[in-house]
Write a protein that holds these residues in place. Structure first.
Motif, PDB file in Angstrom:
ATOM      1  N   ALA A 192      28.251 112.816 111.758  1.00  0.00           N
ATOM      2  CA  ALA A 192      27.556 112.621 110.485  1.00  0.00           C
ATOM      3  C   ALA A 192      27.887 111.261 109.876  1.00  0.00           C
ATOM      4  N   ARG A 193      29.130 110.830 109.939  1.00  0.00           N
ATOM      5  CA  ARG A 193      29.518 109.524 109.377  1.00  0.00           C
ATOM      6  C   ARG A 193      28.820 108.385 110.103  1.00  0.00           C
ATOM      7  N   ASP A 194      28.494 108.623 111.381  1.00  0.00           N
ATOM      8  CA  ASP A 194      27.844 107.569 112.168  1.00  0.00           C
ATOM      9  C   ASP A 194      26.328 107.663 112.091  1.00  0.00           C
ATOM     10  N   GLY A 195      25.814 108.612 111.318  1.00  0.00           N
ATOM     11  CA  GLY A 195      24.373 108.778 111.225  1.00  0.00           C
ATOM     12  C   GLY A 195      23.792 109.526 112.405  1.00  0.00           C
ATOM     13  N   GLY A 196      24.601 110.310 113.066  1.00  0.00           N
ATOM     14  CA  GLY A 196      24.143 111.009 114.268  1.00  0.00           C
ATOM     15  C   GLY A 196      23.196 112.152 113.990  1.00  0.00           C
ATOM     16  N   PHE A 197      23.186 112.676 112.770  1.00  0.00           N
ATOM     17  CA  PHE A 197      22.175 113.665 112.391  1.00  0.00           C
ATOM     18  C   PHE A 197      21.034 112.889 111.757  1.00  0.00           C
ATOM     19  N   ALA A 198      20.009 112.614 112.547  1.00  0.00           N
ATOM     20  CA  ALA A 198      19.004 111.603 112.203  1.00  0.00           C
ATOM     21  C   ALA A 198      18.371 111.831 110.850  1.00  0.00           C
ATOM     22  N   SER A 199      18.082 113.053 110.498  1.00  0.00           N
ATOM     23  CA  SER A 199      17.366 113.319 109.243  1.00  0.00           C
ATOM     24  C   SER A 199      18.251 113.130 108.018  1.00  0.00           C
ATOM     25  N   LEU A 200      19.554 112.999 108.238  1.00  0.00           N
ATOM     26  CA  LEU A 200      20.478 112.881 107.108  1.00  0.00           C
ATOM     27  C   LEU A 200      20.963 111.459 106.891  1.00  0.00           C
ATOM     28  N   GLY A 201      20.885 110.618 107.921  1.00  0.00           N
ATOM     29  CA  GLY A 201      21.377 109.258 107.796  1.00  0.00           C
ATOM     30  C   GLY A 201      22.894 109.195 107.801  1.00  0.00           C
ATOM     31  N   VAL A 202      23.435 108.011 107.526  1.00  0.00           N
ATOM     32  CA  VAL A 202      24.888 107.834 107.464  1.00  0.00           C
ATOM     33  C   VAL A 202      25.391 108.461 106.179  1.00  0.00           C
ATOM     34  N   GLN A 203      26.388 109.340 106.339  1.00  0.00           N
ATOM     35  CA  GLN A 203      26.849 110.112 105.193  1.00  0.00           C
ATOM     36  C   GLN A 203      28.364 110.228 105.209  1.00  0.00           C
TER      37      GLN A 203
END
Length: 981
Positions: free
Chosen positions: A884-895
Motif C-alpha cells: 500500500a505504501r508503494d501504491g501497489g493497490f492501484a485504485s488507492l494510490g500511494v498511502q
C-alpha cells in the motif's frame, strides 16, 4: 472285495488318507477282472478329494485300465428324491415375509432391518430339527423353566415356522418340501430300493465322519449291501476302550472322537471290531501324545498315569513339530509364508490349514513376494472379488445421486470403461475430473458441474460424449424409487453394469466373464427367478438381500499356474489330502475353535430336552480335524498373541498340548524349547523381510536448489510457508505440484474461512449503507452459505456459530465505522523486486481509510497470530502495508498506513491490533528481499520443514521430501551452485 469280517474300517489320525485308500483298493482289487474293477464305486465327501484321488490313480500303474467309479456321497441320492426340495432363496423369501409381517405388527420385537437375519436363524433351527428327526411341533410344548419371558418373545417367531410355514409352503410351492425333509425322504427311498434290489458291486463311503443323521443312515444302508463298506478318517487307536462307551467320549461333544463314537454306536459297531484297511503302524509316538493331550476334561487325571511313558518317547513324538508364536497377525502370516517358501525350496509339498480366511488371504499376499501362487480350495466371498466390489459400488448409488468418492472408485475399477484405447482415454478423463478445480468437491455429484468441466476440455473432443454416456448409464440407478419392483431393480443393475463395462464406444462387456463374473451372474439369475416371491420387499430390503447373497457365495478364481506343491486347505479337505509339511494356523480361541454362535431361540436345557445336539458338537468336529492334521509327519502349529489389536488366548488344544509337554520335567521343557526354536527360525526369516540388507544411515534433510527455475511470483500468504517450509514452495511453484481435493470431501477450515470472508464482504457494505446490522448479517450469511456450502448439516452449523457472535461482531463494526470508512474489499495488489525479477501479490480482505491513513484488516476464523509470530513468520499484513505504501493497490494510490489488525470470526470475535502508527514493521520489505536472495542465490536452497509451527507439521509434500528417512534434527543438504538443476 469283502469276503467276510467287519466292513467298517478306520484309518488312524495323521494317515495319508488318499494314499492309504489307494493302497487298500489296489490290494483288494488285484484279483478282479477289468469290468469288475470298473464296477467298484467310491463315494467321497469333497470334490477336491475326488479329483485328487482320480489323478493319483491315473498315475498309479496298479490301476492301469478301467478305473473305479469316483463320485460324491450325496450323488447316491440322485434319482431317489420324489419330494423336491424348495429352492433355498425362495424359502428364505417366503419365511422373511412372515417375519416382516410380525415385526411390522410388533415393532417392539425387532427392527425391520433385522428381518433377514432373523429369518436365517429361524431356518437354521428348522433345518436342525428336521435333520435330527425332531418334529418342529415339539417347540410349542417345550419346558421353558425360568426362561418364560424370553420364551414368550421367541415363541412369536417360532410359531411362524411351526404353524404358518407348512401351509404357506404347500400353497406357494406345491410339490416341494424343506431341504432336510427331502434329504431324509431320498434316503428312505434309497433304503427301500436297495432292500428290494441291492447292488452287487462294491460301494464304499470314504472320508466322512457321519456327523449328520442322514449320512449315518446312508452309511448303515451301505453296510447292509453285500459288498458295502465304510472307511472312517482320523480314528484314535490310543483312546482306551472304556472311553468309547456311551457315557465316555460320546457324552463329551467337544472331544475329537465324539463324532466317531456316536457314529459307531448308531452303526452298532464296537471300536475293537473296526477293520484294518491297510497294514500300517497304528500306534505312533505323536499319536499317543496328541491322544493323551486331548483326553476328555473329566479324565485328565490319566495324564499323571501315562505321562512317564509319554516322556520316554517325547523326543520322537515332538520331532518334526514346530511352534510359531507371533506377536501379531501380520507377523504370523509372514512367518507362515516363509515356512511355505522354505518347504518349496527343499522340494517338498506344503499345505496351510486354517478356518481363518483373513489369515489365509494374508499368507497368499505374502507368498506373492516370491511369485508363489497357492492352490486355495476355499476361494473368496463374491463381494470381495472385482465384479462383486463394482456391484456394491453401484448398489450404493441406487435412489440417490452418486457420492463423488464412490463415483471415482467405480470409474477407476478395472472392469469399467471398456478395453484398450477406450479404457486409456476413460482413465485420463477420470483423472481429469479429480484434478479439475473442485469439480467433485461436493457431497453428491452435480452433473451440471461435470458437464461444464467436459465442455472446457478443448483438447479432448470426446469428453462431452463421454460425460453424456456416463450420465445416461448412471441415471437409471438414481431414478429407482423406494417402492420399485425387485425385478426392475435387478434388471437395472444388470444393465448399468453391462453398459459401464462396455465403455463409451459400446464394446464387448467384460463384467460377466470368467469365474467371478459368472458367479455374480448366477446370483442375479437365482434372484430374478425368485422375484415373484419378493412381494413386499422395499428397495433397501432387496439391497440387503443381494449383499447377503454375495457374501455367502464363494468363488474360486482360476489362478494363473498355481504352484502344485503349495495349497491352502479347509479342514474338510485336509482330512483327505496330505502334504509333506502341514501348517495349522490361527490356533486361538474364537478362531480355532470358533465360538459357538449364540442361539436366539433355545437355551441349552431346552436343546437337551428336545434331543438336539449341543453347540459344542461343532467344536468336537473341529478338534477331530486338528487331531488328524497334527499327526502328520511334519507339522507347524501357529498363533498370534494379538488379534485385531487385542490380546488373544491360545486355542484350548494348543494349551493342553503345551501344558502336557511342559509338565514332563526337563525332557518336556527341552521339547518345548525345540518346538519354539523351529518356529522362531521362520519368525526370524519373516523379520528379515522388513529389514534392509545394510544399515543405511539416515538421509539428510533435502534442500534442492534449482539454478534456472525460480519463483517469479508469490502471494503474501505464501511468505510464511517460505519461511517455515521452503520445500513446500519449491514443490508447489517450481515443480507445479498441488494437493488434489478429495472427491466428496467434507467441509474443512479452509472452506469455512473462504465462506466467512464472503459473508463479511457482503455484510460490511450493507451495514455501511444503512441497513439494520443484524438483518444484514443474517441475509449475507444465508445467501453465501446457500450458494457456497452444499453440505446441509455444515451449513446449519456454520450459520449458528456465526450468529452466536453476531452481537460482538456488530458492536465492533459500529466502532470501526465511527473512526474510518471502508474503501476496498478483497482488493488485489502487488509490488515488484526488479533485481530478482520477482513480484509479490496480495489480496487484502478489507481496507478502511482513517484520519491518518489506511487501516488494513484481515479476517481470521482461527486463532490470530501473536505479535512475535507476526514479526517473524506471519508477515501477510505487514507486507500488504508495504504494498500500500508503494501504491501497489492501484485504485488507492500511494498511502500511509495507520493500523494493521486481525478481526476474529471465532467464538469470541476478538480483534488483535498488531501495528498502529509505530511503523515497527517498516523493514519487512527489506527482510523479504534478503529472504528471497538466500533462496535464489545462496546455499540455503529450499530445505524441508525448517521452522514448523507444530512438531506434527501436516505438510502436503512430506511424502515427496521422503520425510521419515530423515529427522527434524537433520541438517539440510549443502549444495554448490549449479550442482542440481
Amino acid at each position: 472285495m469283502f469276503a467276510g469280517g467287519p466292513r467298517v474300517f478306520a484309518l488312524p489320525a495323521g494317515a495319508d488318507f488318499a494314499g492309504s485308500l489307494i493302497d487298500g483298493l489296489a490290494q483288494r482289487m488285484s484279483g478282479l477282472d477289468p469290468f469288475a474293477r470298473a464296477g467298484v464305486e467310491l463315494r467321497l465327501n469333497t470334490r477336491r478329494a475326488q479329483r485328487s484321488l482320480q489323478q493319483r490313480m491315473e498315475r498309479d500303474g496298479r490301476f492301469a485300465g478301467l478305473l473305479p467309479r469316483i463320485g460324491g456321497v450325496e450323488d447316491l441320492l440322485t434319482g431317489f428324491a420324489t419330494a423336491r426340495a424348495v429352492d433355498p432363496l425362495r424359502r428364505k423369501l417366503h419365511v422373511a415375509r412372515l417375519v416382516r409381517g410380525l415385526v411390522e405388527a410388533r415393532p417392539d420385537l425387532a427392527p425391520r432391518m433385522a428381518v433377514f437375519d432373523l429369518t436365517d436363524r429361524l431356518l437354521d433351527l428348522l433345518d436342525l430339527m428336521q435333520e435330527e428327526g425332531v418334529p418342529p411341533e415339539r417347540l410349542l410344548d417345550a419346558e421353558v423353566g425360568d426362561a418364560s419371558r424370553h420364551w414368550q418373545l421367541s415363541l412369536e417367531f417360532l410359531k411362524l415356522v411351526v404353524e404358518a410355514w407348512p401351509a404357506i409352503l404347500a400353497e406357494v410351492e406345491p410339490g416341494h418340501v424343506d431341504p432336510q425333509v427331502a434329504c431324509h425322504a431320498a434316503v428312505t427311498e434309497l433304503e427301500a430300493a436297495w432292500s428290494a434290489a441291492p447292488p452287487e458291486h462294491p460301494v464304499i463311503i470314504a472320508g466322512s465322519t457321519g456327523s449328520r443323521p442322514w449320512m449315518r443312515r446312508l452309511m448303515a444302508a451301505v453296510l447292509r449291501l453285500p459288498q458295502g463298506a465304510v472307511l472312517l478318517p482320523g480314528h484314535d487307536p490310543d483312546l482306551p476302550e472304556a472311553f468309547w462307551a456311551e457315557d465316555g467320549v460320546a457324552a463329551s461333544p467337544d472331544h475329537p472322537q465324539a463324532g466317531l463314537a456316536r457314529l459307531l454306536l448308531d452303526l452298532d459297531v464296537e471300536p475293537a471290531d473296526l477293520g484294518q484297511w491297510v497294514a500300517t503302524d497304528r500306534n505312533t509316538a505323536r499319536g499317543r501324545l496328541i491322544s493323551l493331550a486331548l483326553r476328555p476334561a473329566p479324565v485328565t487325571a490319566s495324564w499323571l498315569e501315562e505321562a512317564p511313558a509319554r516322556a520316554a518317547e517325547l523326543a520322537e513324538s515332538t520331532a518334526g513339530l514346530g511352534l510359531i508364536e507371533a506377536a501379531t497377525e501380520r507377523e504370523e502370516a509372514l512367518a507362515i509364508a516363509c515356512a511355505m517358501r522354505s518347504a518349496v525350496e527343499e522340494g517338498r509339498s506344503v499345505a496351510l490349514v486354517t478356518p481363518d480366511r483373513t489369515l489365509s488371504r494374508r499368507v497368499g499376499a505374502a507368498l506373492d513376494h516370491w511369485r508363489l501362487i497357492p492352490d486355495d480350495s476355499a476361494g473368496r466371498p463374491l463381494h470381495l472379488v472385482p465384479p462383486g466390489i463394482a456391484m456394491r459400488l453401484m448398489m450404493d448409488m441406487i435412489g440417490d445421486p452418486p457420492d463423488p468418492a464412490a463415483l471415482v472408485a467405480l470409474l477407476k475399477h478395472p472392469l469399467i470403461g471398456g478395453a484398450g484405447e477406450t479404457r486409456r482415454l476413460h482413465l485420463r478423463r477420470v483423472i481429469g475430473l479429480q484434478t479439475g478445480c473442485k469439480t467433485l468437491a461436493t457431497p453428491e455429484v452435480v452433473w451440471q458441474r461435470l458437464e461444464d468441466w467436459a465442455r472446457e476440455r478443448k483438447n479432448d473432443e470426446g469428453a462431452q460424449a463421454w460425460m453424456a454416456w456416463l450420465r445416461a448409464a448412471l441415471d437409471p440407478l438414481a431414478r429407482i424409487g423406494a417402492d420399485a419392483e425387485p425385478s426392475v431393480v435387478l434388471a437395472t443393475l444388470r444393465s448399468v453394469a453391462t453398459t459401464l463395462s462396455a465403455g463409451v464406444d459400446g464394446g464387448a462387456p467384460s463384467f460377466w466373464l470368467e469365474e467371478t463374473g459368472a458367479a455374480l451372474e448366477q446370483v442375479f439369475l437365482q434372484m430374478e427367478q425368485a422375484s415373484d416371491a419378493m412381494a413386499g420387499l422395499t428397495r433397501d430390503d432387496l439391497m440387503r438381500l443381494l449383499d447377503a447373497e454375495m457374501r455367502a457365495a464363494m468363488v474360486r478364481p482360476a489362478a494363473f499356474l498355481p504352484h502344485p506343491g503349495v495349497a491352502i486347505l479347509g479342514a474338510l479337505e485336509a482330512r483327505m489330502l496330505r502334504a509333506d509339511v502341514t501348517i495349522l494356523a490361527g490356533l486361538n480361541e474364537g478362531i480355532w475353535p470358533e465360538r459357538p454362535a449364540p442361539d436366539p431361540w433355545l437355551s441349552r436345557g431346552m436343546r437337551r430336552t428336545l434331543g438336539l445336539p449341543m453347540p459344542e458338537r461343532e467344536t468336537g468336529l473341529a478338534a477331530h480335524d486338528v487331531q488328524n492334521a497334527a499327526n502328520a509327519p511334519e507339522v507347524i502349529l501357529s498363533r498370534a498373541a494379538r488379534t485385531d489389536g487385542s490380546p488373544s488366548v491360545a486355542s484350548r488344544w494348543l494349551i493342553r498340548l503345551t501344558n502336557l509337554i511342559g509338565g514332563m520335567g526337563d525332557p518336556g521343557k527341552q521339547a518345548l524349547d525345540d518346538m519354539r526354536a523351529r518356529g522362531a527360525a521362520h519368525l526370524r526369516a519373516a523379520a528379515a523381510l522388513d529389514r534392509p540388507s545394510h544399515d543405511w544411515p539416515r538421509a539428510p534433510r533435502p534442500a534442492p536448489r534449482p539454478k534456472a527455475a525460480r519463483i517469479a511470483k508469490l502471494g503474501a500468504t505464501g511468505v510464511e510457508t517460505l519461511i517455515r517450509d521452503p520445500y513446500a514452495i519449491y514443490a508447489r511453484y517450481i515443480l507445479g505440484l498441488r494437493r488434489l481435493d478429495q472427491p466428496g470431501r467434507e467441509a474443512d477450515a479452509l472452506e469455512r474461512g473462504d465462506v466467512l470472508h464472503k459473508v463479511m464482504e457482503r455484510f460490511v457494505p450493507a451495514m455501511h449503507a444503512g441497513e439494520e446490522p443484524r438483518e444484514a448479517l443474517e441475509t449475507a450469511a444465508r445467501e453465501v452459505l446457500s450458494a457456497r456450502v452444499p453440505w446441509p448439516s455444515t451449513r446449519a452449523l456454520w450459520h449458528a456459530r456465526l450468529m452466536r457472535i453476531a452481537d460482538p461482531l456488530i458492536e465492533g463494526e459500529v466502532e470501526r465505522l465511527e473512526h474510518a470508512a471502508p474503501v476496498a474489499y478483497e482488493i488485489e495488489g502487488g509490488r515488484d523486486i526488479p533485481a530478482l525479477g520477482f513480484r509479490l501479490t496480495a489480496k487484502a480482505d478489507r481496507i478502511d481509510r482513517g484520519a491518518k491513513g489506511l487501516r488494513i484488516y484481515d479476517y481470521k476464523t482461527g486463532k490470530p497470530p501473536t505479535q512475535p509470530e507476526v514479526e517473524n513468520f506471519a508477515l501477510q499484513l505487514p507486507l500488504e502495508a508495504a504494498i500500500a505504501r508503494d501504491g501497489g493497490f492501484a485504485s488507492l494510490g500511494v498511502q500511509a498506513v495507520e493500523r494493521l489488525a486481525y478481526i476474529g470470526l471465532d467464538s469470541a470475535a476478538t480483534v488483535r491490533i498488531i501495528d498502529e502508527g509505530a511503523d515497527s514493521l517498516a523493514d519487512v520489505w527489506a527482510r523479504l528481499e534478503a529472504l528471497l536472495s538466500r533462496h535464489y542465490f545462496g546455499e540455503v536452497g529450499y530445505p524441508a520443514r525448517m521452522r514448523p509451527k507444530f512438531i506434527k507439521y501436516p505438510s502436503d509434500y512430506d511424502h515427496l521430501s521422503r520425510y521419515g528417512e530423515w529427522t527434524d534434527e537433520a541438517e539440510p543438504v549443502r549444495m554448490k551452485v549449479g550442482s542440481w538443476d
